[in-house]
Write an enzyme that holds these catalytic residues in place. Sequence first.
Site, PDB file in Angstrom:
ATOM      1  N   GLN A   1       1.444  -9.196  -6.373  1.00 26.75           N
ATOM      2  CA  GLN A   1       1.023 -10.594  -6.547  1.00 26.75           C
ATOM      3  C   GLN A   1       1.933 -11.365  -7.501  1.00 26.75           C
ATOM      4  O   GLN A   1       1.947 -12.585  -7.491  1.00 26.75           O
ATOM      5  CB  GLN A   1      -0.423 -10.665  -7.050  1.00 26.75           C
ATOM      6  CG  GLN A   1      -1.468 -10.251  -6.030  1.00 26.75           C
ATOM      7  CD  GLN A   1      -1.568 -11.203  -4.846  1.00 26.75           C
ATOM      8  OE1 GLN A   1      -1.109 -12.339  -4.879  1.00 26.75           O
ATOM      9  NE2 GLN A   1      -2.153 -10.714  -3.757  1.00 26.75           N
TER      10      GLN A   1
ATOM     11  N   THR B   1      13.298   6.584  10.386  1.00 23.77           N
ATOM     12  CA  THR B   1      14.389   5.669  10.738  1.00 23.77           C
ATOM     13  C   THR B   1      14.200   4.330  10.024  1.00 23.77           C
ATOM     14  O   THR B   1      13.119   3.753  10.060  1.00 23.77           O
ATOM     15  CB  THR B   1      14.422   5.454  12.260  1.00 23.77           C
ATOM     16  OG1 THR B   1      14.643   6.723  12.868  1.00 23.77           O
ATOM     17  CG2 THR B   1      15.539   4.508  12.648  1.00 23.77           C
TER      18      THR B   1
ATOM     19  N   SER C   1       5.728  -6.333  -2.034  1.00 31.48           N
ATOM     20  CA  SER C   1       5.368  -6.408  -0.622  1.00 31.48           C
ATOM     21  C   SER C   1       5.992  -7.648   0.009  1.00 31.48           C
ATOM     22  O   SER C   1       6.053  -8.712  -0.614  1.00 31.48           O
ATOM     23  CB  SER C   1       3.842  -6.450  -0.510  1.00 31.48           C
ATOM     24  OG  SER C   1       3.486  -6.933   0.765  1.00 31.48           O
ATOM     25  N   GLY C   2       6.441  -7.518   1.255  1.00 29.89           N
ATOM     26  CA  GLY C   2       7.109  -8.624   1.928  1.00 29.89           C
ATOM     27  C   GLY C   2       6.183  -9.752   2.348  1.00 29.89           C
ATOM     28  O   GLY C   2       6.471 -10.923   2.141  1.00 29.89           O
ATOM     29  N   HIS C   3       5.035  -9.393   2.905  1.00 26.99           N
ATOM     30  CA  HIS C   3       4.238 -10.465   3.530  1.00 26.99           C
ATOM     31  C   HIS C   3       3.493 -11.334   2.525  1.00 26.99           C
ATOM     32  O   HIS C   3       2.902 -12.334   2.886  1.00 26.99           O
ATOM     33  CB  HIS C   3       3.284  -9.886   4.594  1.00 26.99           C
ATOM     34  CG  HIS C   3       2.079  -9.216   4.036  1.00 26.99           C
ATOM     35  ND1 HIS C   3       0.839  -9.809   4.050  1.00 26.99           N
ATOM     36  CD2 HIS C   3       1.919  -8.015   3.444  1.00 26.99           C
ATOM     37  CE1 HIS C   3      -0.040  -8.974   3.489  1.00 26.99           C
ATOM     38  NE2 HIS C   3       0.595  -7.901   3.115  1.00 26.99           N
TER      39      HIS C   3
ATOM     40  N   THR D   1       0.831  -1.198   0.000  1.00 25.55           N
ATOM     41  CA  THR D   1       0.000   0.000   0.000  1.00 25.55           C
ATOM     42  C   THR D   1       0.871   1.254   0.000  1.00 25.55           C
ATOM     43  O   THR D   1       0.639   2.189  -0.762  1.00 25.55           O
ATOM     44  CB  THR D   1      -0.943  -0.005   1.210  1.00 25.55           C
ATOM     45  OG1 THR D   1      -1.875  -1.080   1.044  1.00 25.55           O
ATOM     46  CG2 THR D   1      -1.706   1.301   1.326  1.00 25.55           C
TER      47      THR D   1
ATOM     48  N   CYS E   1      -8.485  -7.111   1.420  1.00 30.30           N
ATOM     49  CA  CYS E   1      -8.464  -5.670   1.617  1.00 30.30           C
ATOM     50  C   CYS E   1      -9.807  -5.039   1.311  1.00 30.30           C
ATOM     51  O   CYS E   1     -10.108  -3.956   1.764  1.00 30.30           O
ATOM     52  CB  CYS E   1      -7.420  -5.024   0.730  1.00 30.30           C
ATOM     53  SG  CYS E   1      -5.857  -5.833   0.835  1.00 30.30           S
TER      54      CYS E   1
ATOM     55  N   ASN F   1      -5.023  -9.563  -8.187  1.00 31.42           N
ATOM     56  CA  ASN F   1      -5.061 -10.262  -6.909  1.00 31.42           C
ATOM     57  C   ASN F   1      -6.299 -11.129  -6.707  1.00 31.42           C
ATOM     58  O   ASN F   1      -6.294 -12.035  -5.900  1.00 31.42           O
ATOM     59  CB  ASN F   1      -4.935  -9.251  -5.771  1.00 31.42           C
ATOM     60  CG  ASN F   1      -5.911  -8.107  -5.924  1.00 31.42           C
ATOM     61  OD1 ASN F   1      -6.172  -7.637  -7.031  1.00 31.42           O
ATOM     62  ND2 ASN F   1      -6.484  -7.655  -4.832  1.00 31.42           N
TER      63      ASN F   1
END
Lengths: 400, 379
Positions: free
Chosen positions: B178, B236, B198-200, B70, B322, B149
């Site tokens: 995706q 950071t 995206s990582g997850h 996102t 989502c 997706n």
Amino acid sequence: MKYDYILMRYGEIALKGRNRKKFIHRLHENVLGKLKEFPAIKIKSDRDRMYILLNGENPEPIITKCKNIFGIQSISLAIKVENDEIQIKQAALHALTEAIGAKTFKITAKRINKKFPIGSQEMNQILGGHLLSNTDGYTVDVHYPDVEINVETREDATYITSNKILGAGGLPVGTAGKTLLLLSGGIDSPVAGYMTMKRGVQLEIIHFHSPPFTNDRAKQKVFDLAEQLTSFGGKIKIHMVPFTNLQQRIYSEIPHGYSMTVMRRVMMKISEAVAKKEKILSLTTGESLGQVASQTMESMNAINDVTNYPILRPLIAMDKEEIITVSQKINTYDISIRPYEDCCTIFVPSSPKTKPRKEKVLQFESAMDFTEDLKNTINQIEVVEITKASKEDDEFSDLL
Amino acid sequence: MIYLDNSATTKPFPEVLDSFKQVTEKYYGNPSSIHRFGADAERLLSKARQQAAQLMQVHAEEIVFTSGGTEGNNVAIKGIALAHQNRGKHIITSQIEHPSVFEACRSLEELGFTVTYLPVNTDGVVAALDVKRAITKETILISIMHVNNELGSIQPIQQIGEIAKQYPKLFFHVDNVQGFGKIPQKLENSGIDLCTISGHKIHGLKGTGLLYVKKNTKIFPLFDGGGQEGNYRSGTENVAGAVSLVKAMRLILDKQSREVENLTERTALLIKKLEQINTVIINTPNQRAPHIVNISVPDYKPEVIIHALGEKEIYISTKAACSSKKPDESAVLSACGFNKNISESALRISLNYQTTEKEIELFCQSLTETIQQLSEVMG
């Protein structure tokens, strides 16, 4: 059918006479060292070219590595087939259809093995005809082809290659002895190192640092630059000279206009001592005529005066823009511009003499006895060996 | 448990969790601190960046670590729009984008931008020619996803990239959330200027991701502050997150190169088995990503089926997680021209490289039973 060989043509080595073998041997070793991570491949060196048998390895990463090895003029993917017309036809067809985006082609056949019955001209026609009748949408263009398919019939086999990829040129690193590169961390010195390596020279690096005025990141920057340079030749030894003490003394005891000149002379003395100890026969700097105060004719004369060693200055006639272009090409630019102080940017007098006079330099120096400090400094030099993956990187690579 | 909702999120690889933990414990310094401990963290982060770049065959300075898909999509779309609005205020996207693209475009419309939402065919695919036709002098951005997706349909990214190349003044963004790790996507010389990962979704951790930003692409930063991530995204750095993301990328690409045929076959097996259930209609097109299957069981509320399967510890989803909170039909399916009956009853099953044949069989069996039971109740 697929590409099973990488073919690499030698550059200048091919012009060598009796010592050619030594050059080829060195190149062979360098290539082996570079491609350690691909255990499946086999490397074979001939009089005028080197073959890498892929044994199923993906050629792309191998070619990327070989592009940085000096002594190689050009690289091609190759298919090796028997000296047999049908096999040659198949391979040529494959080479054409694999060439992405190509619409026009040209066949260049070469018959080195004169026992093979089909002559070069005849082979050109046979293959041209074969390709045209077995494909759609391709045409022949002998002047500006999108892809040139080379067919070389040699004693042992026929090699079919398509587009040539430009190699790094130069001579194999290690065939021209060693030099000690004075590396500051700026843009120029890594480029100077690269250019001497290109002529077959192996590098050691000397770097002057002044903790706590210069910090760990500045040190790391030097290691990173050295690591980047290792991609053009094996490991690199760095001599880290603790320079704080001497630098502070020079700053406080020599008139400011001359402190820079004296500092450079001291650096040269230390570098020469290190070179002597390491049996290195020359020093290399990134100086370019007139670029800064220490690089005027007068300065170079005054600084050069402390050593009899040859000082190689591969950038001497290059403009800053040209140097930057090379540093971008060899990927040292982004490291060089990291904004950390190095020993040349601290203790800088506001207006160093651009035309120092030698008598004056000697006069100022005579008032100050460096001998003891020089000896101490040289004794405290720390030596670090940089290879492509040093120990700490191993720890990081476990995490990644 | 049978987990078949991998397009919503995935289970982190143990190696990924391990890296995250180790980095958090050992290298918690702030990469911007000037002491050695900070410098260690900075070096680790830069190694992570280099490796990410290597895996994607791009330059290290083109990698911007983000908090996920996102954020990546928002930074790309709004960042380009705001930085280049003086060139024009027109954006092209499709009707089947993820809400983080779609809603970002909606927000820009409120700021005076014009957005063309391109239609898709019944296979859920945008026509490259439509993209070309939609380009005007005012167009500054094309944003098209790689793999949809909900349906698993694949967009003609390569062709759109070729089109984008002919218009040097506009930028091309690809939402590859995706697609990454499932379908190879070359970035170099592709015409793509920005690409979201995206990582997850690739067995990494929530809160990690990256945005590829091609060299010399100016974007207006959404977060101002300390100038981290090349000024594109202050804050950071999440060193442990970035390291774990890169590890997940390496592992998933390795799987892609060795196991994608297996995954494709298992999905094909799933489709074959689903086709044998009378009441099930397959919505996913033939040309599909290797891991997503979309089906409809008309006349049955998808929520009911999801919950019934959930009681057996089998997890699939309706439309994208989502947008599951919105009632009614799937916007993606209705854009493809499916009738209301179909798009209101859509279910998504998404596999991963570890999904077994056995799990697929059990799932199909349970689905059959569930439909049977429901029909008796409703019958």
